[in-house]
Design a protein around this motif. Structure first.
Motif, PDB file in Angstrom:
ATOM      1  N   LEU A 114       0.808  -1.269   0.067  1.00 37.97           N
ATOM      2  CA  LEU A 114      -0.018   0.169   0.022  1.00 37.97           C
ATOM      3  C   LEU A 114       0.896   1.173   0.094  1.00 37.97           C
ATOM      4  O   LEU A 114       1.739   1.514   0.843  1.00 37.97           O
ATOM      5  N   SER A 115       0.660   2.116  -0.941  1.00 38.55           N
ATOM      6  CA  SER A 115       1.655   3.207  -0.938  1.00 38.55           C
ATOM      7  C   SER A 115       0.694   4.550  -1.345  1.00 38.55           C
ATOM      8  O   SER A 115      -0.295   4.453  -1.811  1.00 38.55           O
ATOM      9  N   PHE A 116       1.298   5.588  -0.890  1.00 38.13           N
ATOM     10  CA  PHE A 116       0.702   7.060  -0.923  1.00 38.13           C
ATOM     11  C   PHE A 116       1.522   7.707  -1.934  1.00 38.13           C
ATOM     12  O   PHE A 116       2.859   7.990  -1.430  1.00 38.13           O
ATOM     13  N   ASP A 117       1.213   8.386  -3.001  1.00 46.35           N
ATOM     14  CA  ASP A 117       2.148   9.210  -3.737  1.00 46.35           C
ATOM     15  C   ASP A 117       1.827  10.739  -3.888  1.00 46.35           C
ATOM     16  O   ASP A 117       0.386  10.897  -3.953  1.00 46.35           O
ATOM     17  N   ALA A 118       2.399  11.545  -3.865  1.00 47.63           N
ATOM     18  CA  ALA A 118       2.006  12.949  -3.937  1.00 47.63           C
ATOM     19  C   ALA A 118       3.116  13.587  -5.051  1.00 47.63           C
ATOM     20  O   ALA A 118       4.456  13.425  -4.935  1.00 47.63           O
TER      21      ALA A 118
ATOM     22  N   LEU B 359      11.457  25.683 -22.072  1.00 47.80           N
ATOM     23  CA  LEU B 359      11.319  25.647 -20.793  1.00 47.80           C
ATOM     24  C   LEU B 359      10.572  24.314 -20.635  1.00 47.80           C
ATOM     25  O   LEU B 359       9.728  24.022 -21.162  1.00 47.80           O
ATOM     26  N   PRO B 360      10.780  23.556 -19.704  1.00 48.38           N
ATOM     27  CA  PRO B 360      10.281  22.213 -19.362  1.00 48.38           C
ATOM     28  C   PRO B 360       9.150  22.502 -18.504  1.00 48.38           C
ATOM     29  O   PRO B 360       8.958  23.359 -17.739  1.00 48.38           O
ATOM     30  N   SER B 361       8.347  21.146 -18.480  1.00 49.87           N
ATOM     31  CA  SER B 361       7.584  20.942 -17.230  1.00 49.87           C
ATOM     32  C   SER B 361       8.170  20.412 -16.104  1.00 49.87           C
ATOM     33  O   SER B 361       9.047  19.241 -16.431  1.00 49.87           O
ATOM     34  N   LEU B 362       8.140  20.880 -14.855  1.00 46.50           N
ATOM     35  CA  LEU B 362       8.867  20.405 -13.901  1.00 46.50           C
ATOM     36  C   LEU B 362       8.231  19.793 -12.909  1.00 46.50           C
ATOM     37  O   LEU B 362       7.114  20.216 -12.543  1.00 46.50           O
ATOM     38  N   GLY B 363       8.550  18.579 -12.524  1.00 45.89           N
ATOM     39  CA  GLY B 363       7.582  17.574 -11.607  1.00 45.89           C
ATOM     40  C   GLY B 363       8.299  17.182 -10.349  1.00 45.89           C
ATOM     41  O   GLY B 363       9.477  16.854 -10.452  1.00 45.89           O
ATOM     42  N   LEU B 364       7.805  17.506  -9.271  1.00 43.99           N
ATOM     43  CA  LEU B 364       8.431  16.854  -8.068  1.00 43.99           C
ATOM     44  C   LEU B 364       7.312  15.768  -7.342  1.00 43.99           C
ATOM     45  O   LEU B 364       6.046  16.030  -7.548  1.00 43.99           O
ATOM     46  N   GLY B 365       7.930  14.897  -7.016  1.00 41.13           N
ATOM     47  CA  GLY B 365       7.059  13.853  -6.519  1.00 41.13           C
ATOM     48  C   GLY B 365       7.703  13.120  -5.278  1.00 41.13           C
ATOM     49  O   GLY B 365       9.001  13.259  -4.938  1.00 41.13           O
ATOM     50  N   ALA B 366       6.616  12.605  -4.343  1.00 34.15           N
ATOM     51  CA  ALA B 366       7.043  11.932  -3.329  1.00 34.15           C
ATOM     52  C   ALA B 366       6.136  10.888  -2.879  1.00 34.15           C
ATOM     53  O   ALA B 366       4.860  11.011  -3.169  1.00 34.15           O
ATOM     54  N   GLY B 367       6.627   9.865  -2.259  1.00 34.56           N
ATOM     55  CA  GLY B 367       5.932   8.578  -2.098  1.00 34.56           C
ATOM     56  C   GLY B 367       6.022   7.922  -0.787  1.00 34.56           C
ATOM     57  O   GLY B 367       7.373   7.807  -0.374  1.00 34.56           O
ATOM     58  N   LEU B 368       4.915   7.230  -0.208  1.00 36.77           N
ATOM     59  CA  LEU B 368       5.302   6.411   0.796  1.00 36.77           C
ATOM     60  C   LEU B 368       4.680   5.059   0.715  1.00 36.77           C
ATOM     61  O   LEU B 368       3.381   5.114   0.438  1.00 36.77           O
ATOM     62  N   GLY B 369       5.351   3.952   1.062  1.00 35.86           N
ATOM     63  CA  GLY B 369       4.462   2.946   0.936  1.00 35.86           C
ATOM     64  C   GLY B 369       4.989   1.696   2.016  1.00 35.86           C
ATOM     65  O   GLY B 369       5.901   1.838   2.596  1.00 35.86           O
ATOM     66  N   ARG B 370       4.270   0.797   2.060  1.00 32.08           N
ATOM     67  CA  ARG B 370       4.482  -0.433   3.164  1.00 32.08           C
ATOM     68  C   ARG B 370       3.942  -1.630   2.536  1.00 32.08           C
ATOM     69  O   ARG B 370       2.672  -1.625   1.850  1.00 32.08           O
TER      70      ARG B 370
END
Lengths: 216, 476
Positions: A114-118, B359-370
């Protein structure tokens, strides 16, 4: 209509001294100065600026209300496209190894997660040029055009009305048909100005007790 | 009053004209009586004159004249017929038959000209010679517009010909009962034509609409458009009317009967063409002038001829009575303020730039998983279990490689500039109208009130457009 004609006649009667003065033959300069004074709105009438403001408000064509439109597309590019996602992964892998010597071997690999991405994404190009700007420019140009047309019409009506009132005062003429036509035209212009301003002219005349109220 | 011209002197004069070409300075006399004068619609230096049986053309404000056409045997100048001797003043269209037959002339910027008398129309230029002869029932006026289209008004119709193509068929034809002399319509590149039912606005592109004025100003006899102000002037029912751009008709006073020509110069001063010659207004009264021909060029300069020479009354820019020198910069101030105001509100629409493409499209992402991983096997029996937790941060840049520029951008911006140009022209026309309203004077109180109201109206519209009130420099 009868009342309206009486009203305008009252307005003329207020200006009769000018007519008399004109007949006495005052210098043209004096006459012009008097005409200039008479062309200004009467105290019981709204000013031209008030009429313009009312017309703009009624037509939603006020330039102030659209003042932020131009910067909006570029400013919008500062805000990112946000994406939030929740992923639930399930995987199962079964295998059967067969061999001539050894016994078969069965195995299972299972995964669950299970993961959450933003994520946030900025289109930097839109800080320089946003395609929406074109539509905004078009909309603003149309709005300016509409406003100009509206105000030109209103100003034309206003000064034609003032001109007829002043002309009727200083040179009423003796042709009853021409007089009636002039008075009707004044009423027509009053109605047209009312239509553009939400009835401001008639309302003010009524409230301030202008010639209309006195006549009643 | 008509005078008979002996035939012999005309021939002799024509021969003399061939001998002395090109003619010297503009003040020098042309060698035959001048009957008509015309100025080009856009080039202020191009003028044409009909003298005897010749059409003369100058491209440098009359410094050098050349005869571009000789029409022997046709002769624009003819003996007045018995019918033409009748100088009774026409009244409305019913009396048109009694009008004297006039010589009409029009010239274009390229030097293409058209001249007519009675039912004969000659077309020529820019090279010497008559290129075309046309029959018309009774010409009431001619015009060559900025596109070299020749407009011919004859008795009950208006025809448009492409002046650049010899023998080309008509490019337009409209029915206009009792068509009079056309004037250029500054707003749609068409023409205004006076007629029995009013003033018609005709255009090759958009055709023609209903008359632009009501029956009170019909039949219209002559129409003119102010070169700078853009106001339309009209002679109808023995009255002179003026309609500023976007405004209402203003009665500018009475005229003598029998007007069949009208010009208005840059000062807003009208001149009337009648059977007894050209009239100008002085102190409210019409006075006959010595001019036998008159025209106004695109700068509003009045050119007249006494039959011998061609003269310009203004030596410099059009003079406006009561114009202060400061006023000359007034228009610049108004236009600049209006432009700034428009740019602030809705300027020229932007186009995509190279920088924007790069100029590009700039993306920042973060994720959390278990997660849980389970591995089981039956031989030998064993099992493995693993719990996992992860976290990531990532960045992404992407380019949309689009080498295709926006094809509509240039077109859109051209349309925007054209619209702004029209607005500027309109503003300039309003300013001109304001100057004229301010400097005009009249002994008639009604007219004076009309002028004052007009001045105020124009002032207010200019103020709304630019924030500047004419005569005052500061923006409000």
């Amino acid at each position: 209509m009868k009342t309206a004609l009486i009203l305008t006649l009252c307005a003329f009667s207020l200006l009769l001294p000018v007519a008399a003065a004109a007949q006495d033959g005052p210098p043209a300069k004096d006459l012009r100065a008097r005409i200039d004074a008479l062309l200004s709105p009467a105290p019981d009438e709204p000013t031209l600026a008030e009429l313009e403001q009312a017309a703009l408000a009624l037509a939603d064509a006020d330039p102030q209300s659209a003042s932020g439109w131009l910067a909006a597309p570029n400013r919008a590019a500062l805000l990112p496209v946000l994406k939030l996602s929740v992923n639930h992964d399930m995987g199962r892998n079964e295998s059967l190894d067969r061999d001539q010597v050894d016994p078969d071997r069965y195995g299972v690999d299972a995964d669950r997660g299970l993961s959450f991405d933003a994520s946030a994404e900025w289109n930097l190009a839109e800080l320089v040029f946003n395609p929406d700007e074109v539509r905004v420019y078009g909309a603003l140009a149309d709005r300016a055009e509409r406003r100009q047309g509206l105000l030109t019409t209103l100003v034309g009506y206003h000064f034609e009305r003032r001109r007829l009132i002043v002309q009727g005062a200083i040179d009423p003429g003796d042709d009853p048909v021409a007089i009636a036509e002039r008075l009707l035209r004044i009423e027509e212009l009053t109605a047209a100005i009312d239509a553009l301003t939400g009835g401001l002219l008639s309302r003010t005349l009524k409230r301030k007790g202008g010639p209309g109220k006195k006549a009643r | 009053m008509k005078t008979k011209t002996p035939a012999l002197p005309v021939v002799a004069t024509a021969l003399a004209a061939v001998a002395v070409l090109p003619y010297p300075a503009w003040a020098d006399p042309l060698p035959a009586p001048i009957e008509a004068l015309a100025a080009a619609p856009g080039s202020a230096g191009v003028l044409a004159a009909v003298a005897g049986s010749r059409v003369h053309l100058t491209r440098d404000r009359g410094k050098r004249w050349g005869a571009v056409a000789l029409a022997p045997g046709i002769g624009l100048r003819e003996e007045p017929s018995a019918e033409n001797e009748d100088t009774e003043q026409p009244e409305d269209d019913a009396a048109d038959r009694n009008e004297p037959v006039l010589v009409w002339l029009a010239v274009g910027d390229s030097g293409i000209w058209a001249a007519a008398r009675g039912g004969e129309v000659l077309v020529g230029g820019p090279l010497p010679g008559v290129r075309r002869r046309l029959k018309a029932s009774r010409v009431g006026g001619l015009l060559v517009d900025g596109d070299d289209t020749i407009w011919i008004a004859d008795e009950d119709r208006v025809s448009a010909l492409d002046g650049r193509k010899i023998g080309a068929p008509e490019v337009g034809r409209w029915r206009v009962p009792n068509a009079g002399s056309p004037a250029p319509n500054l707003f749609d590149r068409g023409v205004l034509v006076p007629g029995r039912d009013g003033v018609w606005s005709l255009s090759i592109r958009s055709g023609g609409g209903p008359p632009m004025c009501d029956r009170a100003r019909a039949p219209a006899r002559a129409v003119a458009v102010e070169p700078e102000g853009g106001s339309v002037w009209l002679a109808a029912r023995e009255h002179l009317w003026r309609r500023p751009a976007g405004g209402a008709w203003i009665d500018m006073g009475t005229t003598p009967p029998g007007v069949f020509g009208l010009v208005v110069d840059g000062d807003g001063s009208p001149r009337l063409r009648t059977a007894s010659g050209w009239l100008e207004r002085l102190g409210g009264a019409w006075r006959t002038t010595t001019a036998v021909a008159a025209t106004v060029d695109s700068r509003g300069e009045l050119w007249t001829s006494d039959g011998v020479s061609v003269r310009s009354l203004a030596s410099g820019p059009p003079a406006v009575p009561g114009l202060r020198s400061a006023d000359r910069t007034d228009l610049g101030t108004i236009l600049a303020a209006a432009f700034a105001r428009r740019a602030e509100e809705a300027g020229e629409p932007p186009c995509p730039t190279l920088v924007a493409t790069l100029l590009p499209s700039l993306g920042l992402g973060a994720g959390l998983g278990r997660g849980l991983a389970l591995d089981e096997s039956d031989v030998p029996p064993e099992s493995a279990r693993q719990d996992r937790t992860w976290f990531y941060v990532g960045m992404q840049a992407s380019w949309a490689l689009d080498p295709m520029p926006d094809p509509s951008c240039r077109k859109r911006n051209e349309a925007w500039r054209a619209r702004e140009r029209r607005r500027s022209e309109n503003l300039a026309a309003l300013w001109g109208a304001w100057l004229r309203a301010r400097s005009s004077d009249s002994a008639d109180p009604g007219t004076l009130a009309g002028l004052a109201a007009e001045q105020r109206r124009v002032e207010e519209i200019i103020r709304l457009e630019s924030g500047v009130t004419p005569g005052r420099k500061e923006a409000q």
